[in-house]
Scaffold this motif. Sequence first.
Motif, mmCIF file in Angstrom:
data_model
loop_
_atom_site.group_PDB
_atom_site.id
_atom_site.type_symbol
_atom_site.label_atom_id
_atom_site.label_comp_id
_atom_site.label_asym_id
_atom_site.label_seq_id
_atom_site.Cartn_x
_atom_site.Cartn_y
_atom_site.Cartn_z
ATOM 1 N N GLU B 166 0.867 -1.182 0.000
ATOM 2 C CA GLU B 166 0.000 0.000 0.000
ATOM 3 C C GLU B 166 0.901 1.228 0.000
ATOM 4 O O GLU B 166 1.828 1.332 0.812
ATOM 5 N N SER B 167 0.624 2.154 -0.890
ATOM 6 C CA SER B 167 1.533 3.286 -1.103
ATOM 7 C C SER B 167 0.947 4.576 -0.569
ATOM 8 O O SER B 167 -0.265 4.807 -0.651
ATOM 9 N N PHE B 168 1.819 5.414 -0.052
ATOM 10 C CA PHE B 168 1.449 6.741 0.421
ATOM 11 C C PHE B 168 2.399 7.740 -0.226
ATOM 12 O O PHE B 168 3.536 7.906 0.220
ATOM 13 N N VAL B 169 1.929 8.372 -1.277
ATOM 14 C CA VAL B 169 2.787 9.312 -2.005
ATOM 15 C C VAL B 169 2.954 10.590 -1.187
ATOM 16 O O VAL B 169 1.984 11.128 -0.649
ATOM 17 N N TYR B 170 4.188 11.063 -1.114
ATOM 18 C CA TYR B 170 4.466 12.259 -0.331
ATOM 19 C C TYR B 170 3.973 13.511 -1.057
ATOM 20 O O TYR B 170 4.238 13.697 -2.238
ATOM 21 N N LEU B 171 3.269 14.333 -0.315
ATOM 22 C CA LEU B 171 2.850 15.624 -0.855
ATOM 23 C C LEU B 171 3.751 16.740 -0.344
ATOM 24 O O LEU B 171 4.108 17.646 -1.074
ATOM 25 N N LYS B 172 4.117 16.662 0.923
ATOM 26 C CA LYS B 172 4.944 17.728 1.493
ATOM 27 C C LYS B 172 5.628 17.224 2.757
ATOM 28 O O LYS B 172 4.968 16.679 3.641
ATOM 29 N N LEU B 173 6.932 17.448 2.808
ATOM 30 C CA LEU B 173 7.695 17.101 4.006
ATOM 31 C C LEU B 173 7.638 18.284 4.972
ATOM 32 O O LEU B 173 8.058 19.381 4.640
ATOM 33 N N LYS B 174 7.063 18.039 6.150
ATOM 34 C CA LYS B 174 6.868 19.143 7.085
ATOM 35 C C LYS B 174 7.965 19.244 8.119
ATOM 36 O O LYS B 174 8.271 20.324 8.622
ATOM 37 N N LYS B 175 8.529 18.133 8.505
ATOM 38 C CA LYS B 175 9.549 18.166 9.553
ATOM 39 C C LYS B 175 10.512 17.011 9.378
ATOM 40 O O LYS B 175 10.115 15.919 8.990
ATOM 41 N N GLN B 176 11.765 17.267 9.686
ATOM 42 C CA GLN B 176 12.814 16.253 9.572
ATOM 43 C C GLN B 176 13.924 16.668 10.531
ATOM 44 O O GLN B 176 14.680 17.578 10.250
ATOM 45 N N THR B 177 14.005 16.004 11.673
ATOM 46 C CA THR B 177 15.043 16.373 12.643
ATOM 47 C C THR B 177 15.787 15.147 13.128
ATOM 48 O O THR B 177 15.308 14.014 13.010
ATOM 49 N N TYR B 178 16.929 15.412 13.731
ATOM 50 C CA TYR B 178 17.736 14.348 14.302
ATOM 51 C C TYR B 178 18.208 14.781 15.676
ATOM 52 O O TYR B 178 19.181 14.291 16.187
ATOM 53 N N MET B 179 17.512 15.708 16.286
ATOM 54 C CA MET B 179 17.970 16.300 17.543
ATOM 55 C C MET B 179 17.211 15.779 18.734
ATOM 56 O O MET B 179 17.177 16.421 19.772
ATOM 57 N N TRP B 180 16.656 14.594 18.608
ATOM 58 C CA TRP B 180 15.925 14.028 19.744
ATOM 59 C C TRP B 180 16.849 13.776 20.920
ATOM 60 O O TRP B 180 16.414 13.571 22.033
ATOM 61 N N GLY B 181 18.157 13.747 20.650
ATOM 62 C CA GLY B 181 19.086 13.571 21.755
ATOM 63 C C GLY B 181 19.180 14.791 22.655
ATOM 64 O O GLY B 181 19.686 14.701 23.764
ATOM 65 N N THR B 182 18.677 15.908 22.201
ATOM 66 C CA THR B 182 18.918 17.159 22.919
ATOM 67 C C THR B 182 17.652 17.730 23.552
ATOM 68 O O THR B 182 17.607 18.894 23.897
ATOM 69 N N ARG B 183 16.646 16.933 23.678
ATOM 70 C CA ARG B 183 15.416 17.512 24.211
ATOM 71 C C ARG B 183 15.304 17.294 25.717
ATOM 72 O O ARG B 183 15.989 16.439 26.253
#
Lengths: 183, 183
Positions: B166-183
């Motif tokens: 089952e496919s979910f085509v991307y319309l818009k990337l809203k967020k992309q982070t890698y800083m979960w180590g710093t919260r």
Amino acid sequence: MHSDIVASRSADPKDSREIRESPRESARESRNGSTPHLDAVSLAIIEQLQEDGRRPYAAIGKAVGLSEAAVRQRVQKLLDQGVMQIVAVTDPLTVGFRRQAMVGINVEGDVESVADALTAMSECEYVVMTAGSFDLMVEIVCEDDDHLLDVINRNIRAIPGVRTTESFVYLKLKKQTYMWGTR
Amino acid sequence: MHSDIVASRSADPKDSREIRESPRESARESRNGSTPHLDAVSLAIIEQLQEDGRRPYAAIGKAVGLSEAAVRQRVQKLLDQGVMQIVAVTDPLTVGFRRQAMVGINVEGDVESVADALTAMSECEYVVMTAGSFDLMVEIVCEDDDHLLDVINRNIRAIPGVRTTESFVYLKLKKQTYMWGTR
DNA sequence: TGCCAAGGCTGCGGAATCCGCAGATCTCAC
DNA sequence: GTGAGATCTGCGGATTCCGCAGCCTTGGCA
């Protein structure tokens, strides 16, 4: 895109000048949505940094045919614009976050406002608007099961407009690359 | 995890010594699956590099209480072990890949072998084994609609053991982070 | 208990890199 | 034609990277 990055950058007042765009660029952008224009050289620089984020500017310059200073200026601009980030990436499961999941969400009403609410949550590291049987897909990172349960049931389902959610708990991360530019 | 990274590293014969683990570490790993042990200092280093992948070793050392050389040795080891990558990340939609999608997959038989086949495909940048109504979730990056159609219908569905997708085509990337180590 | 090997940290010096700046070139708009 | 803006180059000086030698601690072993 990269709304979180843009937000964090625009919080820095000295960068406001960087955000405005030249007349030439805006002309190109007009036929291409809001996507900033990237020429072949910038793409080549990005490819180099997708292989190794710490590669020296001089080495990149030799690879793409530019001086060290020019590469440095371009990289800084790409970072300032939020087009690219240079960061360490890991598998969260290996560094103490023991529960991770993808959550598919259906929305009634304004999808964008729900997406913004999700973006504001620190546990959501990835938010995408999609076409298909979900309106949004969100990747969340948690410390344990209780935390995961809390985020899904109390935080996500509490957002106005969220109709349904479906969770896919991660068992094992098999692949994670950023080198699609080099294939 | 990071099977692609590990594969590319083990292709380098001189690194074979790095992969074996000290008796002390293997003892700790035994109560923790195959996850290499990461102490608080290494986690702090990773956090620093999640904020800025090019931060100088001396600055990191000052933040975590170590000498420049010690930070350098630890970072190199984390990279060698495949625990961490330092790379440039972008939104593929902004750099010429115009179609991106998440694909949920159901498998009959061995899930791992299907996952390995997906991992080998250059268009799959992200492969996860999950619990829930999908056995696998895969993120794919394509240049256009034809390419996307090809990957889903001809490549993914052709893998032995794949029952449904089952496919979910991307319309818009809203967020992309890698800083979960710093919260 | 004493010894040894291994891992990890520090300090140091030379090489390489980063960084800011001034000047040149090009394009576009008026 | 001319001026403004953007981008590239070259160049020193400051900073960083990198390998190496030495020290310390830990753990295994007789």
